[in-house]
Design a protein around this motif. Structure first.
Motif, PDB file in Angstrom:
ATOM      1  N   TYR A   1      17.361  36.993  -3.028  1.00 28.04           N
ATOM      2  CA  TYR A   1      16.911  35.888  -3.880  1.00 28.04           C
ATOM      3  C   TYR A   1      15.550  36.259  -4.456  1.00 28.04           C
ATOM      4  O   TYR A   1      14.590  36.509  -3.720  1.00 28.04           O
ATOM      5  CB  TYR A   1      16.821  34.588  -3.074  1.00 28.04           C
ATOM      6  CG  TYR A   1      18.185  33.994  -2.796  1.00 28.04           C
ATOM      7  CD1 TYR A   1      18.780  33.131  -3.721  1.00 28.04           C
ATOM      8  CD2 TYR A   1      18.877  34.318  -1.635  1.00 28.04           C
ATOM      9  CE1 TYR A   1      20.041  32.597  -3.475  1.00 28.04           C
ATOM     10  CE2 TYR A   1      20.133  33.793  -1.381  1.00 28.04           C
ATOM     11  CZ  TYR A   1      20.718  32.930  -2.306  1.00 28.04           C
ATOM     12  OH  TYR A   1      21.962  32.404  -2.073  1.00 28.04           O
ATOM     13  N   VAL A   2      15.490  36.319  -5.766  1.00 28.06           N
ATOM     14  CA  VAL A   2      14.276  36.757  -6.449  1.00 28.06           C
ATOM     15  C   VAL A   2      13.687  35.594  -7.225  1.00 28.06           C
ATOM     16  O   VAL A   2      14.411  34.860  -7.923  1.00 28.06           O
ATOM     17  CB  VAL A   2      14.578  37.937  -7.408  1.00 28.06           C
ATOM     18  CG1 VAL A   2      13.301  38.398  -8.100  1.00 28.06           C
ATOM     19  CG2 VAL A   2      15.206  39.082  -6.633  1.00 28.06           C
ATOM     20  N   LYS A   3      12.371  35.434  -7.111  1.00 25.83           N
ATOM     21  CA  LYS A   3      11.680  34.332  -7.768  1.00 25.83           C
ATOM     22  C   LYS A   3      11.897  34.373  -9.283  1.00 25.83           C
ATOM     23  O   LYS A   3      11.774  35.425  -9.906  1.00 25.83           O
ATOM     24  CB  LYS A   3      10.182  34.422  -7.456  1.00 25.83           C
ATOM     25  CG  LYS A   3       9.386  33.218  -7.963  1.00 25.83           C
ATOM     26  CD  LYS A   3       7.929  33.329  -7.537  1.00 25.83           C
ATOM     27  CE  LYS A   3       7.131  32.131  -8.019  1.00 25.83           C
ATOM     28  NZ  LYS A   3       5.707  32.211  -7.600  1.00 25.83           N
ATOM     29  N   GLY A   4      12.215  33.226  -9.856  1.00 25.22           N
ATOM     30  CA  GLY A   4      12.375  33.126 -11.302  1.00 25.22           C
ATOM     31  C   GLY A   4      13.796  33.290 -11.783  1.00 25.22           C
ATOM     32  O   GLY A   4      14.095  33.001 -12.936  1.00 25.22           O
ATOM     33  N   LEU A   5      14.717  33.754 -10.902  1.00 24.47           N
ATOM     34  CA  LEU A   5      16.106  33.957 -11.334  1.00 24.47           C
ATOM     35  C   LEU A   5      16.978  32.734 -11.108  1.00 24.47           C
ATOM     36  O   LEU A   5      18.004  32.562 -11.759  1.00 24.47           O
ATOM     37  CB  LEU A   5      16.723  35.147 -10.579  1.00 24.47           C
ATOM     38  CG  LEU A   5      16.301  36.545 -11.012  1.00 24.47           C
ATOM     39  CD1 LEU A   5      17.071  37.583 -10.199  1.00 24.47           C
ATOM     40  CD2 LEU A   5      16.537  36.763 -12.496  1.00 24.47           C
ATOM     41  N   GLY A   6      16.561  31.893 -10.164  1.00 28.20           N
ATOM     42  CA  GLY A   6      17.394  30.746  -9.827  1.00 28.20           C
ATOM     43  C   GLY A   6      18.646  31.143  -9.074  1.00 28.20           C
ATOM     44  O   GLY A   6      19.616  30.383  -9.028  1.00 28.20           O
ATOM     45  N   GLY A   7      18.645  32.314  -8.509  1.00 32.31           N
ATOM     46  CA  GLY A   7      19.802  32.799  -7.751  1.00 32.31           C
ATOM     47  C   GLY A   7      19.502  34.164  -7.163  1.00 32.31           C
ATOM     48  O   GLY A   7      18.355  34.618  -7.127  1.00 32.31           O
ATOM     49  N   SER A   8      20.547  34.821  -6.726  1.00 33.77           N
ATOM     50  CA  SER A   8      20.357  36.123  -6.079  1.00 33.77           C
ATOM     51  C   SER A   8      20.691  37.266  -7.035  1.00 33.77           C
ATOM     52  O   SER A   8      21.344  37.075  -8.055  1.00 33.77           O
ATOM     53  CB  SER A   8      21.236  36.218  -4.830  1.00 33.77           C
ATOM     54  OG  SER A   8      22.609  36.179  -5.187  1.00 33.77           O
ATOM     55  N   LYS A   9      20.252  38.440  -6.631  1.00 34.35           N
ATOM     56  CA  LYS A   9      20.478  39.637  -7.427  1.00 34.35           C
ATOM     57  C   LYS A   9      20.867  40.772  -6.494  1.00 34.35           C
ATOM     58  O   LYS A   9      20.352  40.892  -5.379  1.00 34.35           O
ATOM     59  CB  LYS A   9      19.211  40.010  -8.200  1.00 34.35           C
ATOM     60  CG  LYS A   9      19.379  41.151  -9.195  1.00 34.35           C
ATOM     61  CD  LYS A   9      18.125  41.315 -10.036  1.00 34.35           C
ATOM     62  CE  LYS A   9      18.312  42.350 -11.127  1.00 34.35           C
ATOM     63  NZ  LYS A   9      17.111  42.460 -11.995  1.00 34.35           N
ATOM     64  N   LYS A  10      21.786  41.622  -6.946  1.00 37.57           N
ATOM     65  CA  LYS A  10      22.191  42.759  -6.116  1.00 37.57           C
ATOM     66  C   LYS A  10      21.007  43.701  -5.893  1.00 37.57           C
ATOM     67  O   LYS A  10      20.247  43.995  -6.821  1.00 37.57           O
ATOM     68  CB  LYS A  10      23.328  43.532  -6.789  1.00 37.57           C
ATOM     69  CG  LYS A  10      24.671  42.827  -6.789  1.00 37.57           C
ATOM     70  CD  LYS A  10      25.725  43.710  -7.443  1.00 37.57           C
ATOM     71  CE  LYS A  10      27.088  43.024  -7.440  1.00 37.57           C
ATOM     72  NZ  LYS A  10      28.118  43.885  -8.092  1.00 37.57           N
ATOM     73  N   VAL A  11      20.883  44.181  -4.650  1.00 39.29           N
ATOM     74  CA  VAL A  11      19.848  45.162  -4.336  1.00 39.29           C
ATOM     75  C   VAL A  11      20.048  46.415  -5.196  1.00 39.29           C
ATOM     76  O   VAL A  11      19.082  47.026  -5.670  1.00 39.29           O
ATOM     77  CB  VAL A  11      19.872  45.508  -2.835  1.00 39.29           C
ATOM     78  CG1 VAL A  11      18.982  46.715  -2.537  1.00 39.29           C
ATOM     79  CG2 VAL A  11      19.434  44.301  -2.011  1.00 39.29           C
ATOM     80  N   LYS A  12      21.307  46.780  -5.413  1.00 33.23           N
ATOM     81  CA  LYS A  12      21.625  47.936  -6.259  1.00 33.23           C
ATOM     82  C   LYS A  12      21.004  47.779  -7.643  1.00 33.23           C
ATOM     83  O   LYS A  12      20.415  48.731  -8.192  1.00 33.23           O
ATOM     84  CB  LYS A  12      23.142  48.077  -6.373  1.00 33.23           C
ATOM     85  CG  LYS A  12      23.600  49.145  -7.354  1.00 33.23           C
ATOM     86  CD  LYS A  12      25.114  49.137  -7.490  1.00 33.23           C
ATOM     87  CE  LYS A  12      25.562  50.118  -8.562  1.00 33.23           C
ATOM     88  NZ  LYS A  12      27.038  50.091  -8.747  1.00 33.23           N
ATOM     89  N   ASP A  13      21.106  46.573  -8.230  1.00 37.02           N
ATOM     90  CA  ASP A  13      20.568  46.346  -9.572  1.00 37.02           C
ATOM     91  C   ASP A  13      19.039  46.361  -9.579  1.00 37.02           C
ATOM     92  O   ASP A  13      18.417  46.772 -10.573  1.00 37.02           O
ATOM     93  CB  ASP A  13      21.083  45.014 -10.124  1.00 37.02           C
ATOM     94  CG  ASP A  13      22.582  45.046 -10.406  1.00 37.02           C
ATOM     95  OD1 ASP A  13      23.110  46.163 -10.616  1.00 37.02           O
ATOM     96  OD2 ASP A  13      23.214  43.985 -10.416  1.00 37.02           O
TER      97      ASP A  13
END
Length: 468
Positions: free
Chosen positions: A400-412
């Protein structure tokens, strides 16, 4: 005539010094017998000590034994120290699956090295001549696209306790035969030299007569060409070594070399080529026979490719990895290691790199919250966090990354941050008890709950020589 040509060659290139000890490889054939006779004739003038070495390769039975006996008797007649030896070429061929010529050469030079050490000799002297040089140059021309292969047979190079020298490169076979006849030398003849089953013999029987018909003094021209190419090669090689130090992205390790593409491109193509081969010479104990100019071309294709991440296979499990502006040469004979450990609070753990990750409790102090190598977490969620899991990434990991409103793949995240492909699988992550990735250490911090009303904090601190 032979003496004059060889004397001039020896003097011009300073092949010997006075008072030296010479080990001479002698087979009993015309080339080596003429060499031994010539050196012995010069012995008093140069104050040399000469040791003749004859080797039975266990390939020709009684004929080989007779060759050794012939050399021994010649040495007795001329009061030359003689050493005979026997090496088992058929055995080495079978054990290491080598060709006859390669196995014989390897064992022969090993024996020469032993004798050089035994006598603390200054020179190993061999009877290769100008026609051998022609054959070698044209053989290599048909097999290799590497200019350094055209250096030919070196007239002098370091070997064992001294140098290997070839004073007969100044003359051709006809001069040797004439010298033998005039000196009363009746050499032994190896019948296999008349067969063209070996590549060198084929060139000797079929190509050399045609070339010498066009230029009877071809051996002079080819020797000068060899010397010129060698001098140019040595200079460029030295420049390439200096340049390579500037393009290295990180210290050279036993099985990896990393270079900067942008820096490499600032050098002329001639140096780029040599830097590529210098790296291969370092990583390969012996350059594999399967390595060809096509692999060199793949390297340059990689260098100029627009793709961010590309991998190319080289022989013997060596790989080229292009990752953004870096090319990594790496041995691929090991699987990516698995790493996972727990980190209690308070406590610490050691990462595979040898660096440490420390967990401690803090009170009313979050001054380090923005530091790259520090992560601050509210103590109210201690049960959720402790013990933390520190591990390498797994497929499907998200954060979960601040500002995205959701999660993001570690790969990305790795892709966005332009992390080299080969580093991603060994980059440590901090994970909570529910499997959420909290921190890609030194790279990206996960979204942390509001900490303003919290009086106690957990501080994770990465410490070590390696900074991400």
């Amino acid at each position: 005539m032979l003496e004059q040509k060889v004397n001039q060659f020896v003097k011009r290139h300073q092949l010997f010094h006075e008072g030296a000890t010479l080990v001479v490889g002698v087979s009993g054939g015309p080339d080596s017998m003429a060499l031994l006779h010539y050196l012995n004739a010069q012995k008093q003038q140069w104050n040399w000590t000469i040791i003749a070495i004859a080797i039975n390769h266990c390939l020709r039975g009684a004929d080989a034994e007779a060759d050794i006996q012939y050399v021994s008797e010649f040495c007795l007649t001329y009061n030359i120290t003689f050493e005979g030896g026997k090496v088992d070429v058929p055995k080495l061929k079978q054990e290491e699956r080598l060709g006859t010529q390669e196995a014989a050469r390897r064992l022969r030079y090993t024996f020469f090295e032993e004798k050089m050490n035994q006598y603390q000799a200054d020179y190993l002297v061999l009877g290769h001549h100008g026609d051998d040089q022609i054959e070698t140059m044209f053989m290599r021309m048909t097999r290799s696209a590497n200019p350094s292969a055209l250096k030919g047979i070196p007239m002098k190079r370091p070997f064992a306790t001294g140098y290997l020298v070839r004073p007969f490169l100044a003359i051709n076979k006809d001069m040797i035969e004439f010298y033998c006849k005039n000196s009363g030398i009746v050499p032994r003849r190896d019948p296999s030299n008349d067969q063209d089953v070996y590549t060198r013999n084929y060139f000797r029987k079929h190509l050399l007569p045609l070339l010498k018909n066009q230029n009877p003094n071809l051996h002079h021209s080819i020797q000068k060409l060899s010397e010129s190419i060698s001098a140019d090669h040595d200079y460029l090689e030295e420049q390439a070594k200096k340049a390579l130090e500037n393009v290295l992205d990180s210290p050279v390790e036993q099985s990896t070399v990393s270079i900067s593409i942008n820096l490499l491109k600032t050098y002329p193509f001639a140096l780029q080529r040599r830097m590529f081969h210098l790296i291969l010479n370092y990583l390969y104990r012996t350059i594999p026979s399967g390595l060809s100019y096509e692999h060199e071309q793949q390297f340059f294709n990689l260098l100029h490719s627009d793709r961010a991440n590309v991998t190319v296979d080289l022989p013997n499990c060596l790989k080229l990895h292009k990752s953004y502006e870096t090319i990594l040469f790496a041995s691929n004979n090991k699987d990516v290691p698995y790493f996972s450990t727990s980190l209690p609070v308070p406590g610490n753990t050691t990462l595979p790199s040898g660096n440490k990750l420390l967990a401690s409790l803090k009170h009313d102090n979050i001054s380090d919250v923005k530091r790259k190598n520090t992560l601050i977490l509210p103590v109210s969620n201690k049960e959720k966090y402790s013990p933390f899991i520190v591990r390498y990434r797994k497929p499907g990991d998200r954060m979960y990354v601040k500002g995205l409103g959701g999660s993001k793949k570690v790969k990305d995240i790795f892709i966005d941050k332009k992390i080299p492909l080969q580093k991603r699988d060994q980059w440590p992550l901090v994970v909570d008890q529910e499997g959420h990735v909290l921190w890609i250490i030194g790279l990206t911090k996960g979204m942390i709950p509001n900490q303003k009303q919290v009086k106690q904090y957990i501080q994770l601190e990465y410490k070590g020589a390696e900074h991400f």
